[in-house]
Each structure stands twice: as structure tokens, then as C-alpha cells.
Scaffold this active site. Structure first.
Site, short mmCIF file in Angstrom:
data_model
loop_
_atom_site.label_atom_id
_atom_site.label_comp_id
_atom_site.label_asym_id
_atom_site.label_seq_id
_atom_site.Cartn_x
_atom_site.Cartn_y
_atom_site.Cartn_z
N HIS B 50 47.87 5.52 -37.10
CA HIS B 50 47.98 4.61 -38.23
C HIS B 50 46.61 4.01 -38.58
O HIS B 50 46.20 3.99 -39.74
CB HIS B 50 48.98 3.51 -37.90
CG HIS B 50 49.20 2.55 -39.01
ND1 HIS B 50 49.96 2.87 -40.11
CD2 HIS B 50 48.74 1.30 -39.20
CE1 HIS B 50 49.96 1.84 -40.93
NE2 HIS B 50 49.23 0.88 -40.40
N GLU B 72 51.06 10.94 -38.53
CA GLU B 72 51.65 9.62 -38.33
C GLU B 72 53.16 9.66 -38.63
O GLU B 72 53.96 9.07 -37.89
CB GLU B 72 50.95 8.62 -39.24
CG GLU B 72 51.41 7.20 -39.04
CD GLU B 72 50.96 6.30 -40.18
OE1 GLU B 72 50.11 6.72 -40.98
OE2 GLU B 72 51.46 5.18 -40.26
N ASN B 438 36.67 26.84 -13.70
CA ASN B 438 36.68 27.70 -12.53
C ASN B 438 37.93 27.47 -11.70
O ASN B 438 38.53 28.42 -11.20
CB ASN B 438 35.44 27.46 -11.68
CG ASN B 438 34.35 28.44 -12.02
OD1 ASN B 438 34.48 29.62 -11.73
ND2 ASN B 438 33.31 27.96 -12.66
#
Lengths: 171, 717
Positions: B50, B72, B438
Site C-alpha cells: 500500500h 495490493e 553451493n
């Protein structure tokens, strides 16, 4: 007052040189300079200017003149170029003068003893000649092949790359 | 109240805030996937979306506003339990987040059109598909809110108006009709209100601004504005905006306005207004590019309006540059203090320590000494930031990586509150990303493989940070397959980095070091995540550049832990000061193992290199000044029988630096040598000493890497 520019004039040996007032950041007394390795010999080293570390050029060396011992009148002119401050060691600082534009002529090797590559022009005033220094060129590092690159092209500190074996110069 | 509204002034603030909101969104969206996301998580994301929507609309970044707006709506539906979380939903919200980030980047760069339209459309479509589920409900809600347009003024509005009139301002009631079917009318309305705010101040709108934002209006609204501009000016200005059908401006006389008193309504409106005003005030303050309330400030009024406890926010945001300047000033102060101390000393010599002036000077000098130390410490602390700033983005990343690699991973983060200097913070993200990749890619096995091995299908990856003395230790632990030393060796032999004989003699630690050599990878198959054999060497280089270390512990079949140890700050280090050929150097204490004083006769020459034996290890010797190569050579002091050797290490490598004298330990502030000097091999920076002179800081890693360490590690040579 006609057209002209304000310059700070200073001395190196018998010559009077000058740089534009607008490029000069400040003028300080000579102080202890810390040498830096792997730089051309005209780079004198670095100084502390109110908490900032700035490089200092030995102007005599840069202009191909003989080096002299520093005296009480030796000064460092700090110029500002592109946001970086750079100091230039000069024998003495004279004054701020206004040089009329029509008094400036192109550099001629006949008139002066320094390398004209670094000269922007020569101003003839009534009683003297003022060499207008090309600050940009003077402070350009190893450019335009003036034969003085960094003395020893050391291998870059590429950490994990296979260690170069050519070393041994520290022995 | 000028025509030209200089956006650039607000851009920095906007960008900083946008970063905050995006981070909040990201942090919490990951949690969405876990079932039954708690209401406060939903509230937090909704609020962030918002705020960002409002801010981007007011800055005129319409695309960003548009995407955020739809997001929103989705979040709102989620919050109101009109739709449920699903993988699709999370994917769509992440897609939106990526798109928003790209658009924000565009805003930061001051460019446009780098984000392809298709990407934006695609993002919007994904979101709208999700939203379609709840569409029915939303329509009802809209109808309920879209009543007839009218303007009711409360007492305090009247006051504002009459005061404005007294002070010679004009008060207008501006009636705006948007084009029918105009998309994003909420944002349009916000833009129009903003435009009017450029001319003055919009006191009130009907329907109220939150209804406008939520699109709870038909396509007309009224705004009451107080301004110095004329009717025509307002009219012209508003008309320039897109999607407007009709504008009418009508002057309002203070005494003509009738205050409608609807108590129940008023109370609600009042609370909302107060919240808005507070936010507006905060935003205004935020307009100052240097100092602004922390993000929390914007949340506080909203909480207040909801009847939450009032919260005093005592933080300000400060430009890094200002902190750096403060550091410089303190460093200067320290130098001045040293000078004062020298003056006091010489005065004491002249007059004796009993002298009244000398005593008083001593008193104030020691006062200054204490203050400067305190000041330095406080400023250092002010530069510290929680590592959560970096950690926050990892849950999302690990989720995506795991999904891509077809793995199931439970990623746990702890110690996010651990603080470290922002200068370090900037640089650790990349190495950590590599390490985490990794762990996900090489460490954790595919679910089926895990099951066969009798492990839970879900792999565990833990990221943890903690303080240890003056360091921060960051650990990445996985319960994956572990690093098999034999595989690493075999790979190195295949590449010709290593002979079998050497490999057979290698310690486990030495084998792990191979992982950091360029070109190493143990992954059997190459994926697009990692496993191209690049990465870990870069990780190591980057960490060493920060004066840090990385350590691996691993057990085949059980898992791997990679521990990164970093100094808390890059700005200040403990250093051993030494002198060599009349020059003073600072050697980072983190690299110093010990110092030795040895007779010259202890030096051996091995294959043309001087070496010395320290604790049964033969280590190469490096003459400090010689290794740096100066253009002006200074002759060594007269041949002394004794040598001062500083034993330094980087990782497993050791060497002895020959110096003329040890000066002592000291805390030094690291400074750059600047662009003009550039990179100097073997020097990492400079520092200013107590007497105001400059000393160079030795880059131990660079010096060591240059040394032929055939003595120690023939394997890698």
C-alpha cells in the site's frame, strides 16, 4: 578591466609559473610526504590534508628540472580536478594576478626552459613572463607516453591465480 | 506552492523507502507459502504494498504504481480471506516483486522502457488470474462504497478554510469526472490530488481519500483545495492529466460552507485524517534528503489510528557520507589532540610539571582525550547495521534455487540482529550468495537420494551469524552429502593441478583449500546454478580482501559447514606498526601470527629464496621495502646481526616480513590512496598517524600471493 583571467603565480627556480585561480583549492606549507611505491618518480607521495589523503606531485621533477632541497618558502599548491585533490610542490608562491587575454601567446620552447607539453600558454606582462601551466596534463598519470609508466609492471594481485615464479627481487 | 515540483529532491527518499518496502514484501512473501500465514504477516505485506503504491504514484512512476496496485488487491483479498494461498499465488507475487524491483531500478537509473511491456503485462495477468477468484466479492464491496458524490465538512475543515481565506488564499471545490471505464482510477485520483497539492493543499476529498485509493467511487469525485493559484490555473493543470473527462472548479466562501455534523462518521474520518496527516507530515519531513524518520515512523501513525499503542520513534536516517565525514572529523580531532599533548609536554619541560598552567593544560588535554575516544566509539557504533539487511533476501533466493534444482529445503536463518559496519555489509552479500548456492546445489542431495540414504527428504540449510570478539562469524551449514576429499583430489589430478604422489600426502585442510583454487568443482553434472567450477575462488578472494577468513568443515554423508570470519568494520583495524627503511607501515594484526627476532645466521637460501624456519616450518622471507619497489631507494640500515621478522599468514600460507623495527600496536583508520594513485600492489590503503603523517597499510595477501611458495605447497605451484 578588460578580458582576463586570474591566476596564482609561483616560482620554480627562475621561472614564474601560474595556474588558474579557480583550480586552486588551497596552498599549504611543505609537510612530511609519505612516499608511495610503484609510482613514477614525479609522484612525490601522499600527504594528510585535514584527514584526507592526497597525492603530491614534485613539479620540478615533472617538468624535467633539477630537484632542490626544500626551503622555508616551499609550498604545496593543492588543485582540484574532477573531484580529486592533487598537490604540487613549488619553490615559492607569489601572488594572484590578472592576466589579460591578449597578453597570452602559445608556448614557445625558445622562451622557457621547461617542457612545453605542460604549458598552456605564455603571458607577457610588463615586467615579466608568466608560464601558464596546463594542470590537467601535469597531473595526468603516465599518459601520452612520457616514458614514465609505473616503474615495474607487477603482476596484479590475482589471489588464487597460479603464483608467479619470477619473483625473487625482494631477496 | 510553486508550479515546478522538483522530483529529484524526493527521489532518493523514495528509492530508500521503496527498498524498505520491497524488502518487507520479500521477507514476508516467503512466509506466505507456509500454510496459515499469520494475520500480522498479511498485514505487514499489505501495508508495504500500500505504501509503495502511494509513493510511486505520487512520484509519477505509474507502471510501478500499477503493478503494486494489483498486487495490493491480491494481498487485500488474501487478508480478507477471499482467496487462499497457493504456490501459484506465491509465484505470482514473486513475479510481481521482480517486476517491481526492475521498475524501481528504472526509477533509480532515471531511465524508462528497460522493462519490457510483455513482462509487465504478464505479471499483471498472473496477478489478475489469482484475483479473479475473489472478483465477485470485490464487486459488491465497490458498489457499497460508490455512493453519490457530496462534500461534508467537519468543524476543523471549516477552521482551515476560514483561516486560509483570512490569509488571502483561494479555496476551491474541484469537481472531477474521470472517463468512464478508466483503468486504475484510484491511482488517477491520487495523481490528480497530487497535482493539486503542487498548487496548494487539498484539504479534503469526497469520497474520502482512502475510498478514492481503494477505488470505492464511481468515476467522479470532489476535492477541496486551498491555494494561491487561480481557478484557471488549477483547471489547466488538472486537465493536462490523462483520463479526465470533465473538470469544474468552483470558488468556496468560508461562510457559505455548511458543516455537516454526523458524529459517528466524524469520529472515523477524524482518526483516518489524523493518520493521514501524520503520514503526510512524516513524508514532508522525509523530503529533507539527509535526515528522515526511519521506516517505522510511517507505520506508527497507522497503528495509532487503529487504536494501537503510540510509539515514539527515536531514530533518524543519516546519509553514509555524513557518517564518513564525522569519522574524518574525529580523526582530525585525534591529530589535534596529539599536537596539544606535544605542546603540553614541551611546556612541562620549560616550566616543570608543578606549574599551574601546565597542570590545567594537562587536565583539559586528558578531558579531550576521553571525549575523542568516546566520540570515535559512538560514531563507529552508528555505522553498524544488522546483518539482516543482507540475510533478508536469502530465503527467497534459496527457495527459488531449490525449486530450480528440484530439491526440498528447509532454510533457517538466525542471528540476523548481529551488527556490523555497513562497509563490510556491502561486500559480504556476494560471497554468501555463492556459498548458499553451493549448499543448495552441491550440498543438499535430491529428495530421492536423501530418502535412500535414510535422511529426511527435506534438506536443512542453516545460515547463522554471531559475534566473536572483534569479528563476525557467519556460518552456512547443510546436512547434505559433504565434501569428499578423494573426489576433490581426483578432479585436481584430472586437471593437472596436482600429481598423485602429492595428493596422497595432502592433509584434509589442504584438500579443502583446493576447492578455492580456480576451476575446481566436484559437481558431477553441471547445472546453471553453480558447478561451472567458478565461484569459490572468488568467494575466497573477496573475503580475504575484507581481511577475513573462510574455513570449511565437512563430513561425507553428513554435511558441510562453511564459516566466514570477518572484521566488524573495514574503517578501523588493529595494526602492528613497523618501520622499514625509515618508512612506517601498518600491518593488519589479523594477518600477524607472531614476531621474531633472529640472528642473520638463521636465514637459509632455498632455491634462490631466503627462508627461515619458524616452529618447524620453513617459510619464505620477504624484505618489506624491497618487495614494494620504490622509485627512490633507501639503503638498508647498517647490517645488523639481528633481524626483525613479522610472521604473517593468509589462509594456510605463511611468510616472514623483514622489517627494521617494531613500532607498536595501534588502531588505525583505513583510508584510500585515491584514484590518482590507484591500486598499488602490496598496499591496501593508508592511515593517518598521531603526528599527522601518513603511513601505508600493507596488503599481506597480495605480498604473500606473489611469493613463490614452492617450499610450502609444491602442489599448487
Amino acid at each position: 578591466m578588460g578580458d582576463g583571467e586570474q591566476v596564482v603565480s609561483f616560482r620554480i627556480g627562475d621561472e614564474i609559473l601560474a595556474v588558474g585561480v579557480d583550480t586552486v583549492y588551497e596552498i599549504v606549507r611543505m609537510r612530511e610526504v609519505t612516499e608511495v611505491p610503484q609510482v613514477p618518480s614525479y609522484v612525490h607521495g601522499v600527504i594528510n590534508l585535514r584527514g584526507h589523503i592526497i597525492p603530491v606531485i614534485n613539479l620540478r621533477n615533472r617538468l624535467g628540472l633539477e630537484e632542490v632541497e626544500e626551503t622555508r618558502s616551499t609550498r604545496i599548491i593543492v588543485v582540484e580536478l574532477g573531484g580529486e585533490s592533487i598537490g604540487m610542490v613549488v619553490d615559492a608562491v607569489d601572488e594572484v594576478v590578472t592576466v589579460p587575454t591578449d597578453a597570452i601567446s602559445p608556448p614557445s620552447p625558445v622562451l622557457i626552459s621547461i617542457d612545453t607539453d605542460f604549458v598552456r600558454g605564455i603571458a607577457r606582462l610588463e615586467d615579466r613572463l608568466i608560464i601558464l601551466l596546463d594542470v590537467l596534463k601535469v597531473t595526468q598519470f603516465g599518459a601520452e607516453g612520457d616514458g614514465e609508466e609505473k616503474p615495474e609492471a607487477l603482476p596484479a594481485g590475482d589471489a588464487a591465480a597460479a603464483p608467479a615464479i619470477e619473483g625473487g627481487d625482494e631477496a | 506552492m510553486t508550479d515546478g515540483f522538483d522530483m529529484s529532491e524526493y527521489l532518493d527518499v523514495f528509492l530508500q523507502e521503496a527498498d524498505d518496502q520491497l524488502l518487507t514484501l520479500e521477507e514476508n512473501m516467503v512466509k506466505l507459502e507456509q500454510e496459515d500465514a499469520p494475520q500480522d504477516v498479511l498485514q505487514a505485506i499489505f501495508r508495504a504494498a500500500h505504501t509503495l503504491k502511494g509513493a510511486s504514484a505520487s512520484m509519477g512512476f505509474t507502471q510501478l504504481a500499477e503493478v503494486t496496485h494489483i498486487l495490493e488487491n491480491v494481498l487485500d483479498a488474501l487478508r480478507n480471506e477471499q482467496i487462499k494461498t497457493s504456490t501459484d499465488l506465491v509465484d505470482a507475487t514473486f513475479k510481481a516483486l521482480d517486476c517491481m524491483r526492475a521498475l524501481k531500478e528504472e526509477a533509480a537509473q532515471g531511465v524508462q522502457g528497460t522493462v519490457p511491456d510483455e513482462v509487465i503485462q504478464d505479471t499483471l495477468t498472473s496477478l489478475k488470474t489469482i484475483l479473479a477468484e475473489s472478483q465477485g466479492d470485490r464487486m459488491e464491496a465497490q458498489e457499497a462504497g460508490g455512493g453519490p458524490v457530496g462534500m461534508e465538512l467537519a468543524a476543523h475543515d471549516m477552521e482551515t478554510i476560514s483561516e486560509a481565506v483570512e490569509r488571502g488564499y483561494n479555496v476551491f471545490q474541484v469537481h472531477i469526472k474521470l472517463k468512464e471505464g478508466c483503468p486504475l482510477k484510484g491511482i488517477r485520483a491520487a495523481l490528480i490530488v497530487n497535482d493539486m497539492n503542487d498548487h496548494g493543499e487539498v484539504v479534503k476529498t469526497a469520497p474520502p481519500s482512502e475510498d478514492l485509493e481503494e477505488e470505492r467511487f464511481d468515476h467522479e469525485f470532489v476535492a477541496l483545495t486551498v491555494t494561491q493559484s487561480t481557478e484557471t490555473e488549477i483547471m489547466e493543470s488538472v486537465k493536462k492529466l490523462a483520463e479526465i473527462d470533465e473538470v469544474s472548479v468552483e470558488a468556496v466562501k468560508a461562510d457559505e460552507v455548511v458543516a455537516a455534523q454526523d458524529k459517528a462518521d466524524d469520529e472515523a474520518a477524524e482518526a483516518a485524517d489524523a493518520a493521514e496527516a501524520a503520514v503526510a507530515a512524516a513524508a514532508e519531513e522525509a523530503g529533507d534528503p539527509d535526515v528522515k524518520p526511519a521506516a517505522a515512523a510511517a507505520d506508527a501513525p497507522a497503528q495509532q489510528a487503529q487504536g494501537g499503542p503510540s510509539r515514539q520513534v527515536a531514530t533518524v536516517r543519516v546519509n553514509v557520507e555524513q557518517l564518513d565525514n564525522l569519522m574524518n572529523y574525529v580523526a582530525e580531532l585525534v591529530i589535534d589532540r596529539t599536537m596539544l599533548e606535544q605542546i603540553r609536554a614541551s611546556l612541562a619541560q620549560q616550566r616543570g610539571t608543578q606549574d599551574d598552567i601546565v597542570a590545567r593544560l594537562e587536565e583539559s588535554v586528558s578531558g579531550i582525550r576521553r571525549r575523542t575516544t568516546e566520540l570515535q566509539e559512538e560514531i563507529m557504533k552508528a555505522r553498524l547495521l544488522p546483518i539482516a539487511n543482507v540475510f533478508n533476501r536469502f530465503p527467497r533466493m534459496v527457495r527459488d534455487l531449490a525449486k530450480k534444482a528440484g530439491k526440498e529445503i528447509d532454510f533457517q536463518v538466525s542471528g540476523g540482529e548481529t551488527e556490523l559496519d555497513r562497509s563490510v555489509l556491502e561486500f559480504i552479500a556476494d560471497p554468501l550468495i555463492h556459498i548458499l548456492r553451493n549448499a543448495v546445489d552441491h550440498g543438499i542431495e535430491p529428495p530421492d537420494v536423501r530418502e535412500e540414504a535414510g535422511k529426511p527428504r527435506k534438506g536443512a540449510v542453516d545460515l547463522n551469524a554471531r559475534h566473536e570478539e572483534n569479528h563476525i562469524v557467519i556460518e552456512v551449514t547443510d546436512d547434505g552429502r559433504g565434501i569428499d576429499p578423494e573426489k576433490v583430489k581426483a578432479a585436481a589430478i584430472r586437471r593437472g593441478q596436482l600429481t598423485e604422489e602429492v595428493a596422497a600426502r595432502m592433509s584434509r585442510r589442504e584438500v579443502y583449500d583446493l576447492i578455492f583454487a580456480p576451476g575446481t568443482s566436484t559437481a558431477d553434472q553441471i547445472t546453471d546454478v553453480s558447478g561451472r567450477g567458478v565461484g569459490m575462488d572468488i568467494v575466497k578472494t573477496n573475503i580475504e580482501r575484507l581481511n577475513g577468513q573462510i574455513d570449511i568443515q565437512s563430513q561425507v554423508g553428513v554435511g558441510t559447514t562453511m564459516a566466514v570470519r570477518l572484521p566488524l568494520t573495514l574503517a578501523i583495524i588493529q595494526a602492528l606498526m613497523v618501520s622499514s627503511r625509515q618508512r612506517i607501515y601498518a600491518i593488519p594484526l589479523s594477518a600477524v601470527e607472531e614476531t621474531e627476532r633472529r640472528p642473520r645466521s638463521d636465514v637459509d637460501t632455498v632455491r634462490g629464496r631466503e627462508t627461515i624456519t619458524v616452529r618447524d616450518k620453513v617459510i619464505p622471507l620477504i624484505d618489506l621495502s624491497g618487495a614494494l619497489s620504490y622509485s627512490r631507494e633507501v639503503p638498508p640500515p647498517e647490517e645488523s646481526d639481528q633481524l626483525y621478522i613479522v610472521v604473517v599468514s593468509v589462509g594456510e600460507k605463511l611468510a616472514g616480513l623483514i622489517v627494521d623495527r617494531l613500532v607498536g600496536e595501534q588502531e588505525v583508520v583505513i583510508k584510500s590512496l585515491g584514484k590518482f594513485i590507484g591500486e598499488i600492489h602490496g598496499i591496501s590503503g593508508a592511515t593517518i598517524l598521531g603526528d599527522g603523517t601518513v603511513a601505508l597499510i600493507v596488503d599481506v595477501g597480495a605480498l604473500l600471493n606473489r611469493v613463490v611458495d614452492e617450499i610450502q605447497q609444491p602442489a599448487l605451484a
